[in-house]
Motif scaffolding. Sequence first.
Motif, PDB file in Angstrom:
ATOM      1  N   ILE A   1      -6.126   2.321   4.265  1.00 30.21           N
ATOM      2  CA  ILE A   1      -5.960   1.650   2.978  1.00 30.21           C
ATOM      3  C   ILE A   1      -7.253   1.768   2.175  1.00 30.21           C
ATOM      4  O   ILE A   1      -8.341   1.911   2.731  1.00 30.21           O
ATOM      5  CB  ILE A   1      -5.565   0.169   3.146  1.00 30.21           C
ATOM      6  CG1 ILE A   1      -6.664  -0.625   3.865  1.00 30.21           C
ATOM      7  CG2 ILE A   1      -4.253   0.060   3.912  1.00 30.21           C
ATOM      8  CD1 ILE A   1      -6.377  -2.111   3.962  1.00 30.21           C
ATOM      9  N   GLY A  12      -2.656   5.175   0.508  1.00 34.50           N
ATOM     10  CA  GLY A  12      -3.581   4.106   0.883  1.00 34.50           C
ATOM     11  C   GLY A  12      -3.936   3.159  -0.236  1.00 34.50           C
ATOM     12  O   GLY A  12      -4.511   2.098   0.013  1.00 34.50           O
ATOM     13  N   PHE A  47       0.836  -1.203   0.000  1.00 33.86           N
ATOM     14  CA  PHE A  47       0.000   0.000   0.000  1.00 33.86           C
ATOM     15  C   PHE A  47       0.868   1.250   0.000  1.00 33.86           C
ATOM     16  O   PHE A  47       1.828   1.359   0.781  1.00 33.86           O
ATOM     17  CB  PHE A  47      -0.928   0.025   1.216  1.00 33.86           C
ATOM     18  CG  PHE A  47      -2.030  -0.997   1.144  1.00 33.86           C
ATOM     19  CD1 PHE A  47      -3.131  -0.804   0.330  1.00 33.86           C
ATOM     20  CD2 PHE A  47      -1.955  -2.160   1.884  1.00 33.86           C
ATOM     21  CE1 PHE A  47      -4.141  -1.743   0.244  1.00 33.86           C
ATOM     22  CE2 PHE A  47      -2.959  -3.114   1.818  1.00 33.86           C
ATOM     23  CZ  PHE A  47      -4.057  -2.914   0.993  1.00 33.86           C
ATOM     24  N   THR A  99      -6.528   0.134   9.339  1.00 34.06           N
ATOM     25  CA  THR A  99      -6.896   0.154   7.921  1.00 34.06           C
ATOM     26  C   THR A  99      -7.783   1.344   7.587  1.00 34.06           C
ATOM     27  O   THR A  99      -7.838   1.775   6.434  1.00 34.06           O
ATOM     28  CB  THR A  99      -7.620  -1.141   7.500  1.00 34.06           C
ATOM     29  OG1 THR A  99      -8.923  -1.195   8.098  1.00 34.06           O
ATOM     30  CG2 THR A  99      -6.824  -2.375   7.865  1.00 34.06           C
TER      31      THR A  99
END
Length: 353
Positions: free
Chosen positions: A117, A29, A25, A245
Amino acid sequence: RYRLPPPTPDGWKNHGDLVVGDFVFGGDGFPTEVIAKTEVFERPPGFNITFDDGFSIFAGDDHLWSVERRTRKRIPMAYKTDGPKRIYRETVVLSTKEISEHKHIADQRLAVPVSGIELPEIELPVDPYLLGMWLGDGTAASGQITCGDPEVFDYIVGYSVGDDLTKERKAERRTVYGLSEDLRSLNVLNNKHIPPVYLRSSTEQRLTLLQGLMDSDGHCNTRGTATFCNTNHDLILGVEELCHTLGLKPSVRQHVGSYNEAPYPYWQISFQAYKALPPFKIKRKLERCKDGARPNPRRYIVSCERVEPRKGSCIQVSNPDGLYLAGKNMVTTHNSTIITFAGAIQEILRNPE
């Protein structure tokens, strides 16, 4: 940096196992391709960099970091406008060794941005909100859920819900028909954890999963601090990763409580909750979230200490800014020695003297 696995769109992968063509990543993101990788350095000197959330990562002396630092530089020609006349934070690229020479005092700390992400939506066997509800307040061996906020049952889609089985109590326990079979297919019955596929779903799906967890088993105080508590360490690790995340900055603490005079451990995850990325759906908790979005979330460097050399290697990614996420806390770091060496070789070829 060398020893901790980077997050990838397919889950976690050891840094040493990455090959050209794999994806990690980027700092934005989104997935970015690994386009080069060095051989393993046998004993590169390096430092442990520790951040304000307690996370530490090893990096070689010449590994690069894109960091923010305090400044008071004048903005050119700013006197001709009505806007600000100075900038107070600037982004620079520093090596680990240069970071080690910085004085990491509280009001002068270097920082890296916090990033989540971004992945496309995927098909999931159980609605993320419902799975989160069950993980938080569900019966481990069945599809029943007990919750003190009946509002949560209004958000269940795709299943029929039975009547309250505990009308004499404040909390309602209801059966979600057909849920147990789907939970069994996910291998979470009597084994509560967040399945990896949910941790690599879209941002909306992951946020909905967090909302189910927090609506059922979370809390928000009057200062906008959201907290999730549980005795299941596997579930805590999953919720922590889920928060990372989403670009949150969770802190995890272990405590020891007592039940029937016997001690038992439990864990607490806390983070600041904002309505722009709401970790709740139910009204009473949502109202306590802070308005807007978190301004410029950062991870501050609190120390950079020399440690024993370790084996390691470096990667280069396709993103033009050279940034990618590393370690379980998904720390934003920079392309390393490959670019440094390539730049030096180019200069030598241009000017052999």
